[in-house]
Structures are given as C-alpha cells and as structure tokens.
Motif scaffolding. Sequence first.
Motif, PDB file in Angstrom:
ATOM      1  N   VAL A  92       0.865  -1.183  -0.149  1.00 53.61           N
ATOM      2  CA  VAL A  92      -0.015  -0.016  -0.105  1.00 53.61           C
ATOM      3  C   VAL A  92       0.894   1.278  -0.031  1.00 53.61           C
ATOM      4  CG1 VAL A  92      -1.697   1.262   1.375  1.00 53.61           C
ATOM      5  CG2 VAL A  92      -1.990  -1.154   1.077  1.00 53.61           C
ATOM      6  N   ALA A  93       1.952   1.234   0.644  1.00 54.79           N
ATOM      7  CA  ALA A  93       2.801   2.448   0.855  1.00 54.79           C
ATOM      8  C   ALA A  93       3.330   2.916  -0.594  1.00 54.79           C
ATOM      9  CB  ALA A  93       4.068   2.007   1.760  1.00 54.79           C
ATOM     10  N   GLY A  94       3.364   1.983  -1.422  1.00 55.85           N
ATOM     11  CA  GLY A  94       3.986   2.375  -2.811  1.00 55.85           C
ATOM     12  C   GLY A  94       2.915   3.076  -3.563  1.00 55.85           C
ATOM     13  N   TYR A  95       1.692   2.651  -3.474  1.00 60.79           N
ATOM     14  CA  TYR A  95       0.515   3.503  -4.125  1.00 60.79           C
ATOM     15  C   TYR A  95       0.338   4.709  -3.538  1.00 60.79           C
ATOM     16  CZ  TYR A  95      -0.897  -0.630  -6.916  1.00 60.79           C
ATOM     17  OH  TYR A  95      -0.948  -1.735  -7.657  1.00 60.79           O
ATOM     18  N   GLU A  96       0.739   4.664  -2.082  1.00 57.04           N
ATOM     19  CA  GLU A  96       0.122   6.106  -1.272  1.00 57.04           C
ATOM     20  C   GLU A  96       1.120   7.057  -1.435  1.00 57.04           C
ATOM     21  OE1 GLU A  96       1.603   5.733   3.022  1.00 57.04           O
ATOM     22  OE2 GLU A  96      -0.703   5.673   3.440  1.00 57.04           O
ATOM     23  N   ARG A  97       2.725   6.648  -1.557  1.00 56.32           N
ATOM     24  CA  ARG A  97       3.604   7.653  -1.918  1.00 56.32           C
ATOM     25  C   ARG A  97       3.123   8.325  -3.378  1.00 56.32           C
ATOM     26  NH1 ARG A  97       7.158   3.884   0.602  1.00 56.32           N
ATOM     27  NH2 ARG A  97       7.361   2.947  -1.539  1.00 56.32           N
TER      28      ARG A  97
ATOM     29  N   LEU B  14      10.569   8.754  -6.630  1.00 58.59           N
ATOM     30  CA  LEU B  14       9.620   7.558  -6.121  1.00 58.59           C
ATOM     31  C   LEU B  14      10.044   6.178  -6.366  1.00 58.59           C
ATOM     32  CD1 LEU B  14       5.995   9.077  -7.052  1.00 58.59           C
ATOM     33  CD2 LEU B  14       6.865   8.737  -4.632  1.00 58.59           C
ATOM     34  N   PRO B  15      10.163   5.250  -5.400  1.00 63.96           N
ATOM     35  CA  PRO B  15      10.669   3.930  -5.538  1.00 63.96           C
ATOM     36  C   PRO B  15       9.502   3.270  -6.572  1.00 63.96           C
ATOM     37  CG  PRO B  15      10.348   4.380  -3.315  1.00 63.96           C
ATOM     38  CD  PRO B  15       9.661   5.571  -3.905  1.00 63.96           C
ATOM     39  N   ASP B  16       9.847   2.198  -7.354  1.00 58.73           N
ATOM     40  CA  ASP B  16       9.056   1.381  -8.212  1.00 58.73           C
ATOM     41  C   ASP B  16       8.021   0.836  -7.443  1.00 58.73           C
ATOM     42  OD1 ASP B  16      10.611   2.288 -10.546  1.00 58.73           O
ATOM     43  OD2 ASP B  16      11.564   0.558 -10.583  1.00 58.73           O
ATOM     44  N   VAL B  17       6.544   0.749  -8.057  1.00 60.11           N
ATOM     45  CA  VAL B  17       5.715  -0.060  -7.472  1.00 60.11           C
ATOM     46  C   VAL B  17       5.241  -0.923  -8.232  1.00 60.11           C
ATOM     47  CG1 VAL B  17       3.449   0.082  -6.575  1.00 60.11           C
ATOM     48  CG2 VAL B  17       5.010   2.012  -6.247  1.00 60.11           C
ATOM     49  N   PRO B  18       5.458  -2.312  -8.219  1.00 61.56           N
ATOM     50  CA  PRO B  18       4.644  -3.427  -8.985  1.00 61.56           C
ATOM     51  C   PRO B  18       3.420  -3.170  -9.403  1.00 61.56           C
ATOM     52  CG  PRO B  18       5.984  -4.479  -7.299  1.00 61.56           C
ATOM     53  CD  PRO B  18       5.756  -2.940  -6.807  1.00 61.56           C
TER      54      PRO B  18
ATOM     55  N   LEU C 258       2.203  -0.566 -11.076  1.00 62.12           N
ATOM     56  CA  LEU C 258       2.077   0.837 -11.467  1.00 62.12           C
ATOM     57  C   LEU C 258       3.135   1.806 -12.217  1.00 62.12           C
ATOM     58  CD1 LEU C 258       0.113   3.303 -10.245  1.00 62.12           C
ATOM     59  CD2 LEU C 258       1.822   3.518  -8.595  1.00 62.12           C
ATOM     60  N   ASP C 259       2.497   2.165 -13.427  1.00 66.88           N
ATOM     61  CA  ASP C 259       3.498   2.703 -14.319  1.00 66.88           C
ATOM     62  C   ASP C 259       3.537   4.359 -13.921  1.00 66.88           C
ATOM     63  OD1 ASP C 259       4.515   4.592 -16.396  1.00 66.88           O
ATOM     64  OD2 ASP C 259       4.155   2.886 -18.002  1.00 66.88           O
ATOM     65  N   LEU C 260       4.521   4.754 -13.063  1.00 72.11           N
ATOM     66  CA  LEU C 260       4.585   6.197 -12.554  1.00 72.11           C
ATOM     67  C   LEU C 260       4.362   7.333 -13.743  1.00 72.11           C
ATOM     68  CD1 LEU C 260       7.447   5.754  -9.860  1.00 72.11           C
ATOM     69  CD2 LEU C 260       4.913   5.922  -9.485  1.00 72.11           C
TER      70      LEU C 260
END
Length: 481
Positions: free
Chosen positions: A281-286, A336-340, A342-344
């Motif tokens: 969740v933290a990745g999406y949240e950031r 931002l770190p990569d999130v599996p 999620l294409d930033l």
Amino acid sequence: MEKLSNATLARVPADVAAPRDRRPVTIGIVHFGPGAFHRAHQAAYVDALLDRDPRWGIAVVSMRSRGTIDALAAQDGLYTLAIRDAESGFRVIGAHRRFLSPDDAAETQALLADPAVGLVTSTVTEKGYCLAADGKLDLAHPDIVHDLAGAGTPRSLVGWIVAGLAARRAAGAMPFVVMPCDNLANNGAKLRAALVAFARARDPDLADGIDATLDVRSTMVDSITPASDTALEEAVSAALGGLSDAAPVQREAFTQWVIEDNGRPLGPDLGAVGATLTDDVAGYERAKLRILNGSHSTLAYAGLLRGHESVAAAMADPALAGFVEAMIRDEIAPILPDVPGLDLAAYGAAVLARFRNPVIVHRLDQIAQDGSQKLPYRLGDTLAAHRAEGRMPRHVVAALGCWIAFLIARARAGTPIVDPAGERLATIAKGGDPLAVTSRLAEAAIGFHPGLFEDAAVIEVIATAAGDALAGRWDRLLGAA
C-alpha cells in the motif's frame, strides 16, 4: 416535491442504477465520518457488494453535527451518486442502514460491541486522528484529554474505537478490523500506534490485549470529489424523474481503493468489487500523495493567488499547468520507488488529464484547507528526499512558497485560514515579511517536514518564492517549467 426514500424508490427511472430490495441487508460496518468522500467512494464499493453479500451494510456515525445524518435518515439512507466526466451517469446508493449523531452515543457503543460488526472505517480528515507533528498520538489534544478522563461521550475517533475494543474484550468477543480511509501517510500503522497509546494511558492491561490482537489496515483512497451544490441537486432531481435528494454527492469516474493485504481475513470481499488488495500500500500511497495530492495543493495555492477558482481553471492556465507537469516529471516521479503494477509516468499523465476534466468543478479553496496538516506529506516528503541527496527541487520549494504567500495574503485581507492551526497561522503571517513568516513556521514546526525545520537554505528559498508570488513575479516563479 417528493423526496427519495424507500417509499419512492420504485419511481426512480430504469436508467438510474438503484437497489431494489434492501430488506436482507444487515449492519457489518461502522463508519465514522459521513462526508461526501465516504459516500461517493467507500459506500459505492460496499453498495456494489451488498447484492452478493448483504451482511455488510453501514452504520454511519457523525461525531460533530447532525446535518448529513438527518438528511440521510429522512431518506432512509438513500442518496444519489453523480459521476461527472465525459460520460456522466447517476446511481442511487443504499449501503447505509443506521445514522448516528453525537446524541446517539449509547447506540454507537452498542454497535461497536456487536459481534456482527466486523469492520470499523473512518474518513475524518488528517486532523481527526489527533496526531502530533511526529505522527504519534497527541496526548495533550483536548479531545484526547477529555476521552482519557472518561467524562462522558468520546469526542475523538481514537476514543470511540478503544471504547469499542474494550467492550469486545470484556465480552470475550473478537475485535473488529479497523481501516482508516484518509490521505494520511502510513495511516494504518499510525492509527494502530495511536490506539495502543491511548489504551495504555487508560489501562495498561487493556493496551496489552489490544496490541496482541488488533488488526488495522493501511489504505490508499483516490477519487476527486467536489463539494455538492445547487446545480448538482437540480441535475439529480431531473435524473430521478422529479424526486428531490437532500444528500447527493458527485465525483469523477476514476476511483481507486488500495487496501493492505496482511494475510488475515478482512471481512467484506472488497476485492470482488474493484478494490486492490496488496502488500505494498505504501508504494501506491506515496505515488498518490506526492503526485496527485502534491500537485493538487500546488494548484490550490498558486491558482488562488493567480485568481483561479477551480482545478480545471488552474489547469487551463498554460504557465501553471506546465509548472505542475514539470514538477511531476522532473522532481516527484524520479525519486519515487518502483511499485509493481504501477507505471509512474502513465499515472502522472492520467492525474493531469483528470485535473483537466471540465465537468468537475473542484474548488481550490476547498483543497487549500488544512495545509499545515497536509503539506508535510504532499510536498515535504519530496523536498526532504531531494535534500537528503543534496538537491534543491526548484518547483517543490516554489509550491511551498505559494502556501506561505497564500497565508500572508489571507492575513493581510483578514480572511480566516481554514486549518487546525488557523489562528496561529494568521498570527504568524500577519507580519507579512516572507522570510520572517517562513522562519517562524519552521521554528514552530508547522507545515514543514520534520527533517527540514533547521534547513536554512530551504527556508530562504521558500521565502524568496513566497515574495515572488506576493509581488506577482510569476515569470520568475513559474519559469522553471
């Protein structure tokens, strides 16, 4: 004009989705905060679930006022969700079954103690969690002091949840799952720590029991939800064939609910109706807090200073739109770190497209509220990450400078600043000198990321940007785009 209710539900036109048989629905969720976002977002997911699993109806609790609760009760909990996008639509939501105000404390306590209630959720905004600047429970907060004294009905969300958990423990019943749904970074862990801290201040044995069994899920929620207005009420009445609705809500078509999957049962199968369950969740949240919410705040403060009233209007300003796009592309997304999954880059582009939606009138003065609580996460985290690597992100500090300029402009005009620290902000900003105001805010640890209170270079650059905004030197301020 007749109003929307169970008695008139059959008159809702067939092209408006609506519940047709609400009798099997029982209460499995208690939600604190009946505001528009909850009713447009989480309640819509739950409403979609009830046809397949009617155990998860919602009892909604207002801790402050009766207005929304009374409007819902008068309509048997029914209200209309309007989707405002290129293709608009309407849907009657029927997820709410009980409507509790501050006067209904005994009923609220009974529901929290009821084993049939498996989930307690909240949308009370960042300030409603009674946290200090360090993210921990503020034991000196007046509501927390009141609740720890046991002087009557709890005033805080934390006090209510611990009261419910204590009742469950005393009865030997399993605790409910707790799930905050606000734009608070790491919201599940922070709320869990606050609940344990409150319980420990009240009863160490209770705290140990809660700490051993409590399941609090972090979440990330997203959907642009403008305030309701007369135009919405008129559009809804037309869609309902002439029925009136005193509690309609509106949002964009895009909606996202990311929920922590910790391997334990959640209760309602929200994944079946579109929620994302993940261990990151933290990745999406950031990504959401920094890209969407950081840009939202930037548009709010700079846009208001430039005379705009809505997000779409601010995005129609080429200089401001280009500035925000460059901030996302050059300063936010790269760190931002990569999130599996999620294409930033694609996410950033989608956010900007959503901001340009002309059907959504999302007022900048609404977004500008509570900046001291929001900005440390929305922009401060990005700034702190750059400073840790020795960089000064030009766009981010300019955005924070616009917040300082906004405060000074409000103080000069005598206009109230809507913020938990509003009176203090007005006092500090009244002096009007950008460097003095910025320095005093940093010294007071208001609105700044904790790692930046003593960063003299940051304070100076933000103050310079504030001075440029106040003087209307927009070419200099936004030219970095």
